[in-house]
Design an enzyme around this catalytic site. Structure first.
Site, PDB file in Angstrom:
ATOM      1  N   GLY A 157      51.537  46.318  55.922  1.00 40.56           N
ATOM      2  CA  GLY A 157      52.977  46.423  55.723  1.00 40.56           C
ATOM      3  C   GLY A 157      53.396  46.357  54.272  1.00 40.56           C
ATOM      4  O   GLY A 157      54.566  46.584  53.953  1.00 40.56           O
ATOM      5  N   LYS A 164      43.981  41.031  36.800  1.00 40.67           N
ATOM      6  CA  LYS A 164      44.178  39.600  36.516  1.00 40.67           C
ATOM      7  C   LYS A 164      42.953  38.769  36.893  1.00 40.67           C
ATOM      8  O   LYS A 164      42.865  37.586  36.557  1.00 40.67           O
ATOM      9  CB  LYS A 164      45.421  39.095  37.247  1.00 40.67           C
ATOM     10  CG  LYS A 164      46.712  39.707  36.714  1.00 40.67           C
ATOM     11  CD  LYS A 164      47.911  39.270  37.514  1.00 40.67           C
ATOM     12  CE  LYS A 164      49.197  39.817  36.894  1.00 40.67           C
ATOM     13  NZ  LYS A 164      49.238  41.297  36.848  1.00 40.67           N
ATOM     14  N   LYS A 216      41.310  35.902  43.028  1.00 43.70           N
ATOM     15  CA  LYS A 216      40.864  37.269  43.271  1.00 43.70           C
ATOM     16  C   LYS A 216      39.491  37.519  42.662  1.00 43.70           C
ATOM     17  O   LYS A 216      38.682  38.290  43.211  1.00 43.70           O
ATOM     18  CB  LYS A 216      41.878  38.263  42.699  1.00 43.70           C
ATOM     19  CG  LYS A 216      43.224  38.254  43.395  1.00 43.70           C
ATOM     20  CD  LYS A 216      43.136  38.679  44.849  1.00 43.70           C
ATOM     21  CE  LYS A 216      42.940  40.170  45.000  1.00 43.70           C
ATOM     22  NZ  LYS A 216      42.956  40.590  46.434  1.00 43.70           N
TER      23      LYS A 216
END
Length: 602
Positions: free
Chosen positions: A283, A398, A410
């Protein structure tokens, strides 16, 4: 048909008259008079029948063009030919060849002229029925796209403005005319042309132009008071044909200082055809774009997985005509993840679900670890257990030398999938890129809201730069990474030069029809926790390897300890929300030793 019959007979009479009026032998003229009567009957019947056969009575003539003129020519040729043959055998005196030729020419002239008069009247009525003072429009680009823009204005009956001419850098086009409109000069002459012709609006009609070219044109146009619009560029027409109905305002996305990334998805996306595909975060901005692009390649089924009920409902409704299934899934729920994978047994997984906002994750570090690290671990584990062929993690710049909790989480997520790649048959890869223009929570939507509110536009630091890409580019890169995957790679996009955030702010204010400092002020607020002034795409240890796409590179994987990764994942799984900020940072340093090293040394 009655009117055509009159024109046919008038043309025939005129042809005979031109040929025989100077004939001095009256007996010859009398014979030809009998031939003329026979020819008139046969010509009227034959040509009207030909008109009917060629569809001339089914045409809306106010929209007639070259195709309709050809139809008239074919019909008249057939009709005159039939008439000549019949008269040749029936009449007492054969019809002269010159009469046949004159008859052919005059019939085309009279019949075609009568019909195209309607087209001319329609064009004149468009001018007279338009606004009393229509906008005066200048089109930049006297090529195919410029003609399309001109036609679009004509199709809208010039209600949105009247073109005064074109601008083009090709010297051989200047002073020539394009469909009746002059090429007035090159880009350097835009300010003078705008002033001289009182231009209200400029349309940039060069869809293949680079961001640098568009930026130069915008800079030139800044000195004028004309509003600026653009024909859809390559970002808007990926996967489809140019639709000039979407002439729109220039956007910051058009000003990227590099050429757009182009990927031949038809060549690389064969691995998606006939397969079950699962997209997490379906989404979101990137997730939803991925879904749209994936469906072009005929998957057996596409699973839309995400935690946000409303966003998943919206993308499901948009794509409901395709073979899709929607699942509300929190990737931190390991058991639910396992059930979803066992239920659908996907062949390819695109993992786009993540917490991505740097300041929020600084205040909620345990959530960054649980979602971005533990959630990725759950998905990777389920993928390995159920025999997924390819798993693609969407990462971020990042993650390189991270100074934020989000970036560090991440980076560890990349380590997790590289670890699973070493000990499973599934090909695990990551895709690393910079900021995505227009994605939720990114800088552009934030600036737009601030401008709508009357300002000020806030920039954390005037020196801050970022790499940028568009949402369609992001989707393409992710799909290509899946095709190129052999296992363990981190794919990196050559994103050109980084862009100053303050320059984006200035451009957006200008493109909104406002002036910096006069209408909208720009205020610097200072960097937020975890933010870096400059982002990077590679660590010092990684280096890069080229791929067959000259804009995509592969980072060499680092040596990663499975034991250390498992310890961190287990700690997050067991303690989760109980982790304090200091504990989360300590966990991160187990795998990313240099995390916030500078701060610790102060």
């Amino acid at each position: 048909m009655f009117f055509d019959a009159i024109l046919i007979n008038l043309a025939l009479f005129g042809s005979f008259y031109l040929r025989l009026a100077i004939e001095e032998n009256s007996s010859v003229s009398t014979d030809y008079y009998s031939t003329y009567i026979d020819a008139a009957v046969f010509a009227t019947i034959a040509i009207l029948a030909a008109f009917h056969f060629f569809g001339l009575y089914k045409t809306i003539w106010r929209y007639a063009s070259v195709g309709e003129l050809l139809s008239i020519t074919y019909a008249v040729t057939v009709g005159v030919g039939i008439t000549f043959v019949i008269v040749f055998f029936q009449a007492p005196q054969r019809m002269p060849y010159t009469v046949s030729l004159l008859f052919w020419l005059t019939t085309i002239f009279l019949v075609g002229g009568a019909r195209f008069t309607q087209r001319l009247r329609q064009e004149n009525s468009k001018h007279s029925s338009g606004p009393e003072q229509p906008k005066r429009i200048l089109i930049i680009g006297a090529g195919d796209a410029g003609v399309l823009a001109l036609r679009e204005l004509k199709n809208r009956e010039f209600q949105e403005g009247y073109p005064i001419g074109f601008i083009d850098d090709s010297r051989r086009k200047i002073s020539l005319q394009l469909q009746g409109f002059p090429v007035l000069g090159s880009r350097e002459e835009i300010p003078e042309v705008v002033r001289k012709y009182k231009v209200d609006e400029i349309i940039i009609a060069i869809p293949s132009a680079s961001g640098e070219t568009i930026r130069e044109l915008v800079e030139i146009c800044k000195g004028t008071k004309a509003t600026l619009k653009i024909l859809p560029g390559v970002y808007d027409i990926i996967g489809g044909k140019l639709n000039v109905s979407a002439i729109r305002n220039v956007q910051v996305e058009d000003l990227l200082g590099r050429d757009p990334v182009s990927v031949d998805l038809e060549e690389v996306a064969g691995y998606l055809k006939g397969q079950v595909i699962l997209v997490t975060g379906a989404g979101g901005s990137i997730g939803s774009e991925l879904c749209r692009q994936i469906l072009r390649f005929g998957p057996e089924k596409l699973i839309l997985a995400g935690r946000g009920e409303n966003s998943i409902f919206e993308i499901e409704q948009e794509l409901k005509k395709y073979p899709v299934s929607a699942e509300i899934l929190d990737i931190k729920d390991a058991e639910k993840v396992r059930r979803i994978f066992q239920k659908y047994k996907p062949a390819v997984v695109f993992h786009a679900a993540a917490h991505k906002h740097v300041p929020l994750m600084e205040n909620n570090p345990e959530e960054a670890l649980r979602n971005n690290i533990y959630g990725t671990h759950n998905l990777a584990q389920a993928a390995a257990e159920t025999g997924v062929k390819t798993f693609v993690l969407i990462s971020t710049d990042k993650a390189v030398n991270p100074t934020s909790i989000m970036g560090a989480s991440k980076r560890i997520a990349e380590m997790v999938i590289q670890d699973y790649d070493k000990r499973s048959e599934t090909k695990f890869v990551a895709v690393r890129f910079g900021n995505v223009l227009g994605s939720r929570g990114s800088v552009i939507p934030t600036f737009k809201k601030q401008i709508l509110a009357g300002g000020p536009v806030t920039v954390t630091d005037e020196r801050m730069t970022r790499y940028f890409m568009t949402i369609p580019e992001a989707g393409q890169l992710v799909i290509q990474a899946g095709a190129m995957a052999s296992g363990g790679e981190i794919f990196i996009l050559d994103m050109g030069k980084p862009v100053k955030i303050i320059d984006l702010a200035r451009d957006l204010i200008k493109l909104s029809g406002l002036e910096v400092d006069k209408d909208i002020k720009i205020v610097t607020t200072g960097t937020r926790p975890g933010e870096k002034l400059f982002e990077e795409l590679l660590t010092d240890e990684e280096g890069t390897t080229a791929t067959k796409n000259k804009r995509i590179f592969v980072a060499r994987p680092n040596n990663i300890s499975s034991g250390q990764i498992n310890e961190v994942v287990t700690e997050i799984s067991e303690r989760g929300n109980l982790l304090q900020k200091e504990e989360t940072e300590a966990l991160i340093r187990n795998l990313v030793p240099d995390f916030r090293k500078n701060e610790l040394e102060k």
